[in-house]
Design a protein around this motif. Structure first.
Motif, PDB file in Angstrom:
ATOM      1  N   LEU A   7      -8.663  -4.019   6.779  1.00  0.00           N
ATOM      2  CA  LEU A   7      -8.847  -2.760   6.054  1.00  0.00           C
ATOM      3  C   LEU A   7      -7.722  -1.781   6.380  1.00  0.00           C
ATOM      4  CD1 LEU A   7     -10.456  -0.761   4.326  1.00  0.00           C
ATOM      5  CD2 LEU A   7     -11.864  -0.264   6.328  1.00  0.00           C
ATOM      6  N   ALA A  42       0.847  -1.194   0.000  1.00  0.00           N
ATOM      7  CA  ALA A  42       0.000   0.000   0.000  1.00  0.00           C
ATOM      8  C   ALA A  42       0.885   1.249   0.000  1.00  0.00           C
ATOM      9  CB  ALA A  42      -0.930  -0.003   1.212  1.00  0.00           C
ATOM     10  N   GLY A  43       1.970   1.193   0.745  1.00  0.00           N
ATOM     11  CA  GLY A  43       2.907   2.309   0.781  1.00  0.00           C
ATOM     12  C   GLY A  43       3.547   2.563  -0.584  1.00  0.00           C
ATOM     13  N   ALA A 101     -16.393  -2.410   3.482  1.00  0.00           N
ATOM     14  CA  ALA A 101     -15.290  -2.393   4.437  1.00  0.00           C
ATOM     15  C   ALA A 101     -15.077  -0.969   4.908  1.00  0.00           C
ATOM     16  CB  ALA A 101     -14.021  -2.935   3.788  1.00  0.00           C
ATOM     17  N   THR A 102     -15.525  -0.707   6.139  1.00  0.00           N
ATOM     18  CA  THR A 102     -15.332   0.608   6.749  1.00  0.00           C
ATOM     19  C   THR A 102     -15.013   0.376   8.219  1.00  0.00           C
ATOM     20  OG1 THR A 102     -17.659   0.743   7.322  1.00  0.00           O
ATOM     21  CG2 THR A 102     -17.011   1.754   5.237  1.00  0.00           C
ATOM     22  N   PHE A 124     -12.547  -3.845  -1.299  1.00  0.00           N
ATOM     23  CA  PHE A 124     -13.096  -5.129  -0.880  1.00  0.00           C
ATOM     24  C   PHE A 124     -14.458  -5.388  -1.517  1.00  0.00           C
ATOM     25  CE2 PHE A 124     -10.025  -3.907   2.233  1.00  0.00           C
ATOM     26  CZ  PHE A 124      -9.401  -5.097   2.592  1.00  0.00           C
ATOM     27  N   ARG A 177     -10.507  10.399   7.270  1.00  0.00           N
ATOM     28  CA  ARG A 177      -9.285  10.888   7.922  1.00  0.00           C
ATOM     29  C   ARG A 177      -8.345   9.731   8.246  1.00  0.00           C
ATOM     30  NH1 ARG A 177      -9.707  16.219  10.756  1.00  0.00           N
ATOM     31  NH2 ARG A 177     -11.678  17.123  10.112  1.00  0.00           N
ATOM     32  N   SER A 178      -8.909   8.600   8.681  1.00  0.00           N
ATOM     33  CA  SER A 178      -8.063   7.437   8.973  1.00  0.00           C
ATOM     34  C   SER A 178      -7.303   7.003   7.737  1.00  0.00           C
ATOM     35  CB  SER A 178      -8.914   6.261   9.466  1.00  0.00           C
ATOM     36  OG  SER A 178      -9.603   6.619  10.628  1.00  0.00           O
ATOM     37  N   ALA A 179      -8.021   6.912   6.609  1.00  0.00           N
ATOM     38  CA  ALA A 179      -7.372   6.478   5.369  1.00  0.00           C
ATOM     39  C   ALA A 179      -6.197   7.395   5.044  1.00  0.00           C
ATOM     40  CB  ALA A 179      -8.380   6.470   4.229  1.00  0.00           C
ATOM     41  N   ASN A 200     -11.216  -3.134  12.246  1.00  0.00           N
ATOM     42  CA  ASN A 200     -11.019  -3.854  10.987  1.00  0.00           C
ATOM     43  C   ASN A 200      -9.547  -3.772  10.585  1.00  0.00           C
ATOM     44  OD1 ASN A 200     -11.143  -4.923   8.418  1.00  0.00           O
ATOM     45  ND2 ASN A 200     -13.014  -3.839   7.854  1.00  0.00           N
ATOM     46  N   VAL A 216      -3.150  -0.308  -3.876  1.00  0.00           N
ATOM     47  CA  VAL A 216      -4.206  -0.336  -2.862  1.00  0.00           C
ATOM     48  C   VAL A 216      -5.427  -1.060  -3.397  1.00  0.00           C
ATOM     49  CG1 VAL A 216      -5.738   1.098  -1.461  1.00  0.00           C
ATOM     50  CG2 VAL A 216      -3.373   1.782  -1.786  1.00  0.00           C
ATOM     51  N   ARG A 217      -6.027  -1.905  -2.557  1.00  0.00           N
ATOM     52  CA  ARG A 217      -7.165  -2.700  -3.012  1.00  0.00           C
ATOM     53  C   ARG A 217      -8.452  -2.249  -2.326  1.00  0.00           C
ATOM     54  NH1 ARG A 217      -7.802  -7.789  -0.016  1.00  0.00           N
ATOM     55  NH2 ARG A 217      -9.455  -8.143  -1.530  1.00  0.00           N
ATOM     56  N   MET A 268     -12.206   5.698   0.397  1.00  0.00           N
ATOM     57  CA  MET A 268     -11.064   5.612   1.310  1.00  0.00           C
ATOM     58  C   MET A 268      -9.838   5.075   0.575  1.00  0.00           C
ATOM     59  SD  MET A 268     -13.185   4.261   4.576  1.00  0.00           S
ATOM     60  CE  MET A 268     -11.845   3.639   5.587  1.00  0.00           C
ATOM     61  N   ALA A 269     -10.055   4.061  -0.267  1.00  0.00           N
ATOM     62  CA  ALA A 269      -8.929   3.515  -1.038  1.00  0.00           C
ATOM     63  C   ALA A 269      -8.357   4.602  -1.956  1.00  0.00           C
ATOM     64  CB  ALA A 269      -9.378   2.308  -1.848  1.00  0.00           C
ATOM     65  N   THR A 284      -6.025   7.469  -0.528  1.00  0.00           N
ATOM     66  CA  THR A 284      -4.602   7.203  -0.286  1.00  0.00           C
ATOM     67  C   THR A 284      -3.763   7.613  -1.495  1.00  0.00           C
ATOM     68  OG1 THR A 284      -4.621   4.962  -1.183  1.00  0.00           O
ATOM     69  CG2 THR A 284      -5.222   5.199   1.134  1.00  0.00           C
ATOM     70  N   ARG A 343      -4.464   9.313   7.104  1.00  0.00           N
ATOM     71  CA  ARG A 343      -3.392   9.146   8.098  1.00  0.00           C
ATOM     72  C   ARG A 343      -2.549   7.927   7.808  1.00  0.00           C
ATOM     73  NH1 ARG A 343      -3.675  11.348  13.739  1.00  0.00           N
ATOM     74  NH2 ARG A 343      -2.430   9.651  14.556  1.00  0.00           N
ATOM     75  N   PHE A 344      -3.234   6.804   7.529  1.00  0.00           N
ATOM     76  CA  PHE A 344      -2.493   5.554   7.353  1.00  0.00           C
ATOM     77  C   PHE A 344      -1.647   5.611   6.090  1.00  0.00           C
ATOM     78  CE2 PHE A 344      -6.298   3.411   9.639  1.00  0.00           C
ATOM     79  CZ  PHE A 344      -5.975   4.116  10.778  1.00  0.00           C
ATOM     80  N   LEU A 371      -4.864  -0.019   3.745  1.00  0.00           N
ATOM     81  CA  LEU A 371      -4.697   1.412   3.504  1.00  0.00           C
ATOM     82  C   LEU A 371      -3.271   1.867   3.812  1.00  0.00           C
ATOM     83  CD1 LEU A 371      -8.064   2.572   5.091  1.00  0.00           C
ATOM     84  CD2 LEU A 371      -7.498   2.631   2.670  1.00  0.00           C
TER      85      LEU A 371
END
Ligand SMILES: Nc1ncnc2c1ncn2[C@@H]1O[C@H](COP(=O)(O)OP(=O)(O)O)[C@@H](O)[C@H]1O
Ligand SMILES: [Mg+2]
Lengths: 253, 347
Positions: free
Chosen positions: B210, A84-85, A96-97, A92, A108-110, B207, A89-90, A156-157, A160, A112-113, B214
């Motif tokens: 998931l 992913a880095g 998927a949340t 689902f 925001r999580s997406a 999750n 990125v996939r 979200m995907a 990124t 951040r990661f 990401l």
């Protein structure tokens, strides 16, 4: 940070990829190339191994043999977060949340990661608005209708800013009227972020509309490659689908 | 700029505060304990406050791991490592500075947790529970068997009083001040740590597949959480050993892990305040009903069942829900987002 500027990424190569779960051979000797910024459709009846293929390419499963490369880098068997880095990125097949969290916090999580700036969401604003996510900004993900949850996961995907998106049946479970969202989504990903897209899908209309090329998986082998126009009219492909019991996941039986 | 972009930009300017109200209240309550010695000299009361603070700090180890959906029975093992580290340092090496000892009581368990975590953090659910419980049994065994270092079944007795910038902290009220200081350090570390990485922990809890897809390296956060949980438990171990002036294996009995889990779950595992409130209520109740020894794990187990069946959020979760629904009857919208719906058709 500036993904749009470096649009040309590397191609994704699957080379003689095979996968077996114990005695169950899912597919054998599958090879294909997704050029940078390109769009490749993947079709095949249920159980053909499409999700398994995405799991292998993303790094969640190791192939039994063969390899996956991103440009010159071999990526099969690497951790999912590592790939992913690298921009692979996939999405689902099921929704998927992060449940219990708002649309806002999910997005925001997406970011951040993926170590992206919040401003990516401003760029995505037209899409977020079209999908109906802006008006649901502060609602919890799990209370949204199925279609919205699916679009949230897809967005979200995309947030990124991947270089390659692996989409596992993005239209599955969407209402007919919501399917144009997928067209907008893929168009945006290619246009704005220069994403290459591997599109696994059952909706043949969608495949015909969007994909210049498709590959067909059946019975553990790659049975056809080409433009949707020619591939979908081939007798063995039609048989594979009829044998699989459906041509479209809206079919009655 | 389109309307949609403007709306999203507006939303992005809304920032959640670093600490929520629960963190502030929790830290405030722990700080208040510094005032107890000026209010009373009743040894019964002082010892009760000591026990509550130690129990609450230990239970933070459970709270941290529950952020990741992992139920840890390992708290007594890391308390023991922290407690014995302090006892060995002070008895064998003559270290009495409370800050040095506090750092050691945090760092030694945290460092031990890194290789252990590497081994067991790939486990989930019941397997993790089981292995952490076995770990506690093994540590208990080691405390008895490694007599040259731990004093075996005699433990390590006769520790000198600790010093704070040279001031000896020896009487009952001083011991409470030491405990409060350690508890405050534990709560502050936990509050900062769990809030700083709240998105990461929540994502792993909800999750993890998931989250990884990401780009989140989940194992790093699990390893960090396990180490910090171990360190905070170590601070509780220090406080316990300091109060008893003895490091003894029975202070770190494997069954006591059930107590720490109960404090967190009954208080409410969703918030750090739950851990503190759970410890206050249950340690007081244990004392009030004069529960001893083998009885309390049984009763605590029953209490966990009741809470799990009737009020998942525990005391704090239930109270929060009640307050919300109360206020909800007033005017306040749940989130101002609802009031700021994006005008349609503008984009
Ligand atoms: N983790 C697994 N272990 C064993 N068998 C699996 C696993 N994942 C998928 N399979 C099997 O592999 C086959 C292909 O599944 P899948 O990739 O989900 O197909 P598709 O996505 O094309 O419908 C199915 O027969 C499925 O039962
Ligand atoms: Mg599938």
């Amino acid at each position: 940070m500036n993904a749009a500027a470096e649009i040309q990424g590397e191609a994704l190569y699957a080379e003689r990829m095979s996968k077996a779960f114990g005695g169950l051979k899912v597919f054998h000797d599958v090879s294909f190339t997704l050029p940078p910024g390109g769009l490749l459709g993947v079709i095949g009846p249920n159980g053909a191994g499409k999700t398994t293929m995405i799991n292998i390419i993303s790094g969640r499963l190791a192939p039994s043999s063969g390899q996956v490369r991103l440009g010159d880098t071999r990526i099969d068997g690497r951790p999912v977060y590592d790939n992913a880095g690298r921009g692979l990125v996939r999405s689902f097949q099921q929704t998927a949340t992060f449940s219990g969290y708002t649309v806002s916090d999910n997005l925001r999580s997406a970011l951040r990661f993926a170590r992206r700036d919040l401003s990516v969401l401003e760029r995505l604003a037209p899409l977020l608005d079209q999908f109906g996510l802006v008006e649901n900004w502060n609602r919890h993900a799990e209370v949204l209708p199925y279609g919205l949850q699916k679009m949230l996961g897809l967005t979200m995907a995309l947030a990124t800013q991947p270089r390659i998106l692996l989409l596992d049946e993005p239209a599955a479970g969407l209402e007919k009227s919501e399917r144009s969202n997928i067209d907008a989504y893929i168009g945006f990903a290619q246009r704005e972020f220069g994403c290459g897209v591997l599109l696994v899908e059952h909706d043949m209309e969608l495949i015909r509309r969007l994909c210049p090329d498709v590959i067909v998986l059946d019975g553990g082998r790659l049975i056809a490659t080409g433009s949707p126009g020619e591939v979908l009219n081939r007798k063995d492909v039609i048989d594979a689908y009829l044998g699989g019991g459906e041509e479209d996941d809206d079919a009655e039986h | 700029m389109t309307t949609a972009t403007a709306t999203v930009s507006g939303y992005l300017k809304q920032k959640a505060p670093f600490f929520s109200g629960h963190e502030w209240i929790t830290l405030g309550i722990v700080l208040l304990a510094f005032a107890i010695p000026t209010l009373t000299a009743n040894p019964q009361f002082l010892s009760q406050a000591n026990l509550i603070l130690i129990a609450a700090t230990a239970a933070l180890g459970v709270y941290i791991m529950l952020r990741l959906d992992l139920m840890s029975f390992a708290v007594p093992s890391f308390m023991a490592i922290g407690g014995y580290t302090v006892a060995v340092l002070s008895l064998r090496l003559g270290v009495t500075d409370v800050i040095v000892l506090g750092l050691a009581a945090f760092l030694v368990p945290a460092l031990c947790a890194i290789p252990l975590g590497w081994l067991i953090l790939r486990l989930k659910g019941v397997y993790f529970v089981l292995v952490t419980f076995v770990l506690t049994e093994i540590v208990q065994l080691l405390l008895f068997e490694a007599a040259p270092l731990t004093g075996g079944s005699n433990g390590l007795v006769g520790m000198p009083a600790v010093r704070f910038f040279g001031i000896e902290l020896w009487d009952n009220s001083h011991v409470l001040l030491t405990t409060t200081g350690l508890a405050f350090a534990g709560f502050l570390i936990t509050a900062i740590f769990t809030r700083r990485f709240r998105y990461e922990f929540a994502a792993i809890e909800k999750n993890d597949v998931l989250a990884e897809s990401l780009g989140l390296a989940c194992w790093k956060y699990k390893a960090m959480a396990f180490a910090v949980a171990a360190g905070v438990s170590g601070l509780a171990g220090f406080a316990l050993v300091n109060m008893l002036m003895t490091a003894h294996p029975t202070s770190f009995a494997p069954m006591s892990s059930v107590n720490y889990i109960t404090y967190t779950i009954v208080g409410g595992k969703g918030s750090i305040l739950g851990t503190l409130v759970g410890a206050i209520l249950l340690v007081s109740a244990t004392d009030y009903f004069a529960l001893r020894g083998e009885l309390s794990p049984g009763l605590f187990g029953l209490l966990i069942i009741v809470v799990t069946l009737l009020a998942r959020g525990g005391v704090i979760g239930t109270v929060t829900t009640l307050v919300r629904s109360w206020r909800g009857k007033g005017m306040r919208p749940l989130a101002d987002g609802a009031a700021r719906k994006a005008p349609k058709g503008g984009a």
